[in-house]
Write a protein that holds these residues in place. Structure first.
Motif, PDB file in Angstrom:
ATOM      1  N   UNK A 193     -14.347  16.820  17.871  1.00 10.61           N
ATOM      2  CA  UNK A 193     -13.799  15.464  17.955  1.00 10.61           C
ATOM      3  C   UNK A 193     -12.996  15.291  19.241  1.00 10.61           C
ATOM      4  N   UNK A 194     -12.153  16.271  19.549  1.00 10.57           N
ATOM      5  CA  UNK A 194     -11.293  16.195  20.729  1.00 10.57           C
ATOM      6  C   UNK A 194     -12.123  16.065  22.005  1.00 10.57           C
ATOM      7  N   UNK A 195     -13.176  16.860  22.125  1.00  8.69           N
ATOM      8  CA  UNK A 195     -14.012  16.890  23.335  1.00  8.69           C
ATOM      9  C   UNK A 195     -15.125  15.851  23.289  1.00  8.69           C
ATOM     10  N   UNK A 196     -15.115  15.015  22.264  1.00 10.22           N
ATOM     11  CA  UNK A 196     -16.134  13.969  22.109  1.00 10.22           C
ATOM     12  C   UNK A 196     -17.545  14.555  22.114  1.00 10.22           C
ATOM     13  N   UNK A 197     -17.699  15.644  21.345  1.00 10.16           N
ATOM     14  CA  UNK A 197     -19.002  16.294  21.204  1.00 10.16           C
ATOM     15  C   UNK A 197     -19.543  15.966  19.816  1.00 10.16           C
ATOM     16  N   UNK A 198     -20.838  16.087  19.612  1.00 12.34           N
ATOM     17  CA  UNK A 198     -21.371  15.887  18.266  1.00 12.34           C
ATOM     18  C   UNK A 198     -20.754  16.901  17.300  1.00 12.34           C
TER      19      UNK A 198
ATOM     20  N   UNK B 133     -24.699  22.502  30.692  1.00  6.44           N
ATOM     21  CA  UNK B 133     -24.642  21.163  30.124  1.00  6.44           C
ATOM     22  C   UNK B 133     -24.568  21.118  28.606  1.00  6.44           C
ATOM     23  N   UNK B 134     -24.324  22.246  27.973  1.00  5.08           N
ATOM     24  CA  UNK B 134     -24.269  22.264  26.513  1.00  5.08           C
ATOM     25  C   UNK B 134     -22.925  21.781  25.980  1.00  5.08           C
ATOM     26  N   UNK B 135     -21.856  22.024  26.734  1.00  5.95           N
ATOM     27  CA  UNK B 135     -20.521  21.560  26.340  1.00  5.95           C
ATOM     28  C   UNK B 135     -19.916  20.786  27.499  1.00  5.95           C
ATOM     29  N   UNK B 136     -19.087  19.789  27.203  1.00  8.22           N
ATOM     30  CA  UNK B 136     -18.407  19.050  28.270  1.00  8.22           C
ATOM     31  C   UNK B 136     -17.187  19.813  28.776  1.00  8.22           C
TER      32      UNK B 136
END
Length: 146
Positions: free
Chosen positions: A34-39, A96-99
């Motif tokens: 949620x914090x990193x705006x990831x799925x 590109x898997x994680x922001x």
């Protein structure tokens, strides 16, 4: 032992931090995503397990705080994790898997501890090496080394 008081404080802080972080990760396994705006994860149990492992490291760090002369290996393993973790994160970001925003994990769990752990390892190396050579009670018959 050099800087004994400092090392006790650092490892007490690391122990409490890891236990708190691990407990929070176990209770809210989706917080980083949620914090990193990831799925959100399909299997949050993996992050819960990571939280449990980090909490167990916290217990070990508290032991180092209690007996700083005897915590070299615990701290060395802890530092190894704090080096390999960011390397894995760099790979995830570079592919590109994680922001980049997921880097909060690396900053708070790893980077802030590098210097104090290295200083501790430098200060306790002579004690650990003496114990390897002569056994923990100064009796060379206890050691397995020639």
């Amino acid at each position: 032992m050099r800087r004994r008081r400092l090392h006790r404080a650092v490892f007490a802080a690391a122990g409490v931090y890891n236990i708190a972080w691990g407990a929070y990760a176990a209770l809210d396994a989706q917080w980083l995503f949620r914090f990193a705006d990831m799925p959100l994860q399909n299997h949050p149990q993996i992050f819960t397990t990571l939280g449990m492992v980090l909490a167990l490291y916290g217990v070990l760090y508290l032991d180092v705080a209690l007996r700083p002369e005897r915590g070299f290996l615990i701290a060395a393993v802890g530092l190894a994790g704090k080096v390999f973790g960011p390397l894995g994160w760099l790979w995830l970001v570079s592919t590109g898997q994680w922001p980049i925003s997921s880097g909060i994990l690396v900053v708070t769990n790893d980077l802030i501890w590098w210097i104090p752990f290295v200083v501790y390892l430098v200060d306790t190396w002579p004690i650990w090496w003496r114990d390897v050579r002569t056994g923990p009670y100064g009796d060379p018959r206890i050691s397995d080394l020639p």
